[in-house]
Structure formats: structure tokens, C-alpha cells
Design a protein around this motif. Structure first.
Motif, PDB file in Angstrom:
ATOM      1  N   ALA A  44       0.812  -1.214   0.000  1.00 43.75           N
ATOM      2  CA  ALA A  44       0.000   0.000   0.000  1.00 43.75           C
ATOM      3  C   ALA A  44       0.843   1.259   0.000  1.00 43.75           C
ATOM      4  N   GLU A  45       0.224   2.353  -0.471  1.00 42.54           N
ATOM      5  CA  GLU A  45       0.854   3.661  -0.493  1.00 42.54           C
ATOM      6  C   GLU A  45       1.374   4.025   0.885  1.00 42.54           C
ATOM      7  N   SER A  46       0.643   3.627   1.909  1.00 43.80           N
ATOM      8  CA  SER A  46       0.993   4.028   3.259  1.00 43.80           C
ATOM      9  C   SER A  46       2.406   3.616   3.610  1.00 43.80           C
ATOM     10  N   PHE A  89      -8.011  10.552  -3.012  1.00 46.75           N
ATOM     11  CA  PHE A  89      -8.077   9.249  -2.350  1.00 46.75           C
ATOM     12  C   PHE A  89      -7.367   8.220  -3.228  1.00 46.75           C
ATOM     13  N   ASP A  90      -6.311   7.640  -2.698  1.00 42.86           N
ATOM     14  CA  ASP A  90      -5.511   6.661  -3.438  1.00 42.86           C
ATOM     15  C   ASP A  90      -5.901   5.233  -3.054  1.00 42.86           C
ATOM     16  N   ASP A  91      -5.532   4.311  -3.934  1.00 44.07           N
ATOM     17  CA  ASP A  91      -5.496   2.861  -3.643  1.00 44.07           C
ATOM     18  C   ASP A  91      -6.859   2.182  -3.619  1.00 44.07           C
ATOM     19  N   GLY A  92      -7.937   2.921  -3.848  1.00 42.24           N
ATOM     20  CA  GLY A  92      -9.246   2.298  -3.886  1.00 42.24           C
ATOM     21  C   GLY A  92      -9.580   1.804  -5.278  1.00 42.24           C
ATOM     22  N   VAL A 139      -5.473   7.584 -12.931  1.00 37.81           N
ATOM     23  CA  VAL A 139      -4.698   6.335 -12.936  1.00 37.81           C
ATOM     24  C   VAL A 139      -3.694   6.366 -11.788  1.00 37.81           C
ATOM     25  N   HIS A 140      -3.691   5.323 -10.988  1.00 38.10           N
ATOM     26  CA  HIS A 140      -2.636   5.170  -9.971  1.00 38.10           C
ATOM     27  C   HIS A 140      -1.722   4.026 -10.399  1.00 38.10           C
ATOM     28  N   SER A 141      -2.271   2.826 -10.455  1.00 38.86           N
ATOM     29  CA  SER A 141      -1.493   1.678 -10.935  1.00 38.86           C
ATOM     30  C   SER A 141      -2.431   0.480 -11.006  1.00 38.86           C
ATOM     31  N   THR A 143      -1.303  -2.750 -10.616  1.00 34.41           N
ATOM     32  CA  THR A 143      -0.850  -3.702  -9.586  1.00 34.41           C
ATOM     33  C   THR A 143      -0.365  -3.027  -8.306  1.00 34.41           C
ATOM     34  N   HIS A 144       0.131  -1.796  -8.420  1.00 30.85           N
ATOM     35  CA  HIS A 144       0.761  -1.088  -7.297  1.00 30.85           C
ATOM     36  C   HIS A 144       1.975  -1.859  -6.773  1.00 30.85           C
ATOM     37  N   LYS A 145       2.593  -2.651  -7.613  1.00 29.63           N
ATOM     38  CA  LYS A 145       3.771  -3.427  -7.205  1.00 29.63           C
ATOM     39  C   LYS A 145       5.027  -2.711  -7.677  1.00 29.63           C
TER      40      LYS A 145
HETATM   41 ZN    ZN Z   1      -0.837   4.101  -3.681  1.00 28.95          ZN
END
Ligand code: ZN
Length: 318
Positions: A44-46, A89-92, A139-141, A143-145
Motif C-alpha cells: 500500500a501507499e501508506s 483518495f488513493d489505492d481504492g 490512474v494510480h497503478s 498492480t501497485h507493485k
Molecule cells: Zn498508492
């Protein structure tokens, strides 16, 4: 002129020239990027920007001065009348998204959601609701990997385009804004890439017609020990003081506490004179001046090439 005087004058002229060059180099030299010892993270971004000092946004870093605004861009002090806040708001989306959307509707505020593809697949209705209720999706990602997306530009583009296309097919709206996982100045990428990939991907997304946005206010709500509602409110409001442009980072995750903080944050910021808008590429210079668009992080150990001194005049060579 006697040869002796000629040699002396030439030598002193060279010394002055060398001194000027050394002074210019000293003024323009950038300190080498400090070594990164933090363990990499891929979730996660956190874990990246919120809790890691190396990824703390410049607005709150203590070890580096804020970047100077580009030329011809009015600073906030020169344009004090307009105060705009952007809730991001990210990651949702997540299981909390419907509750968050109800809260935003009650507050009569539109927000910006930088979504993750795998989350959107898990909560497709929530993704559509975000769009249907007039919020902006970026767009964030997919996979966020970090190990995958920052390994090379091909991986980054594959991941980016997969999410861009998914958002379009699910909502009918083609996104044109993005936020890089970890922020543009993240240094976690150095664990997976030795080149200037952050600069490269900034150029790539600009070439695709996207604008990127970081943040200059962090709620810190996604830390491993979730802060109380009151602490989230206090953090956000205090960081918004003395700002005319506040891009506030939240995370649309299962962490339940932060949603209750949103109405109070909105009320207090309105009392401070802020209006609320969603992000769009319409006025990027304003965001650069406000420190919302971070400078891409350089590769590990990056340092500018040393200044090249002009060769000595022929007559001064032995
Ligand atoms: Zn993130």
C-alpha cells in the motif's frame, strides 16, 4: 609589452577565469543523493510515502529546501485570494468506498480518486459509482507493485495502460490524470532500477496527454497504527494553513477511521476560505508552484558531471 608582463597578465587572467568557473560549479552543484537503506515495499501507499522519510513530500521534509517555483508562475503569496482544496483518495476502490461517497455527497464536495486496477476489479460497482457521482478518476497503478512497475518503462506502460483502458471500459470516461505509486519523488524505485526511470515515465505520461499530481498535505491516516479522527483533522487543517492550493492525500482503503474525519475537515477548510475542486490538467503551473508536482527522483548516487575547465592558452603551456 615585455614577455614577462605578458605571461603574468595571462596567468592572472586564467586564474580569474578558473575562479569564476569553480564558483559557477559550486553554485550549481547538487549534493549527491543520500543512500537508501529502507526496506523496499510493494504494497500500500501508506508503506511508501506516508511512513518512510525518504518519500516524505518536499513540503514537509526537513532536510531539503522546497523546490523553487518555475519562472513566470505566480507564487501563492502573489495570488492570495483563491484558496482551493483537493481531496484525493488513493489505492481504492474498497469496501469503504460507498460510505465515503455518501459522506462526500453530504458535504457537497467532489473529490479525485487515484484508483488501483486490482481493487477496481474487486469492487467494480464502486468504481462506477465514483464516476456516476461526478468525482474524477485518475490512474494510480494496476498492480501497485513497485518491483514490477519500476523495473523498466515497458512494465510501467503495460500496467498503466491496463488500468487506463479498464477505467474507460467500465465508466466510459478516459482518464487524463495520474499519480505515481509512492509519489514522483519516491526513491524506492532504486531497489529495482538503476536508471532515471522516474524522469522517463514523467515524459511518457506527458506524451500520452496525462498530467501527474503528487500532494502537499498528507492526512497520514494509512499508517500502521491508524490515528484518531481528531488527529487526522488536526494534521490536515494545520498543513493547510498558509496554503492557497492544498492537495490532500487520503487512502480509500478499509481503514475506517478517516471517513469520519472528512466532514470536519471540509467544514474547517471552508471556514478558512477554501473551495473544493477536483484535479484536472487545466492549470499545471499552479500546482508546480504549490509544490504539488514533485521533481522526479534521480537514480542512486546521481551527481552532475564536474565542470570542465577550459584548456590553458597555448602560450602558458610549458
Ligand atoms: Zn498508492
Amino acid at each position: 609589452m615585455k614577455k614577462k608582463w605578458k605571461i603574468l597578465l595571462s596567468a592572472s587572467g586564467l586564474a580569474v577565469a578558473a575562479g569564476i568557473l569553480l564558483s559557477i560549479h559550486a553554485l550549481t552543484a547538487v549534493p549527491a543523493v543520500k543512500a537508501v537503506n529502507a526496506a523496499p515495499t510493494s504494497s500500500a501507499e501508506s508503506a511508501a510515502p506516508a511512513s518512510s522519510a525518504e518519500n516524505t513530500p518536499p513540503a514537509v521534509r526537513q532536510d531539503q529546501p522546497p523546490a523553487a517555483p518555475p519562472e513566470n508562475v505566480p507564487t501563492e503569496a502573489q495570488n492570495p485570494k483563491q484558496k482551493i482544496a483537493y481531496l484525493t483518495f488513493d489505492d481504492g476502490p474498497s469496501g469503504m468506498t460507498p460510505q465515503l461517497l455518501r459522506t462526500l455527497a453530504d458535504c457537497k464536495v467532489k473529490a479525485t480518486f487515484f484508483v488501483v486496477g486490482l481493487q477496481a476489479e474487486a469492487f467494480p460497482d464502486a468504481l462506477k459509482q465514483i464516476a456516476q457521482q461526478g468525482h474524477t478518476i485518475g490512474v494510480h497503478s494496476w498492480t501497485h507493485k513497485y518491483p514490477y512497475i519500476y523495473k523498466n518503462t515497458q512494465n510501467f506502460l503495460q500496467d498503466f495502460n491496463q488500468l487506463k483502458d479498464y477505467i474507460y471500459h467500465q465508466t466510459g470516461i478516459m482518464p487524463n490524470i495520474c499519480r505515481f505509486p509512492g509519489g514522483t519523488n519516491n526513491t524506492v524505485f532504486r531497489h529495482y532500477n538503476s536508471g532515471p526511470i522516474m524522469s522517463d515515465i514523467v515524459g511518457l505520461v506527458h506524451g500520452m496527454g496525462f498530467e501527474y499530481y503528487d500532494w502537499n498535505v498528507s492526512s497520514g491516516e494509512a499508517s500502521s497504527v491508524p490515528p484518531s479522527k481528531d488527529l487526522i483533522v488536526k494534521r490536515v487543517v494545520s498543513q493547510c494553513k498558509n496554503k492557497n492550493t492544498a492537495v490532500i492525500l487520503f487512502h480509500d482503503t478499509e481503514n475506517k477511521g478517516y471517513v469520519a474525519a472528512v466532514p470536519e475537515i471540509v467544514a474547517q477548510l471552508r471556514a478558512m476560505g477554501f473551495d473544493f475542486e477536483t484535479l484536472s490538467p487545466s492549470n499545471p503551473p499552479k500546482f508546480r508552484a504549490a509544490g504539488v508536482q514533485f521533481k522526479p527522483a534521480a537514480p542512486r548516487g546521481f551527481a552532475p558531471a564536474p565542470a570542465v575547465l577550459a584548456p590553458p592558452a597555448k602560450e602558458n603551456q610549458p
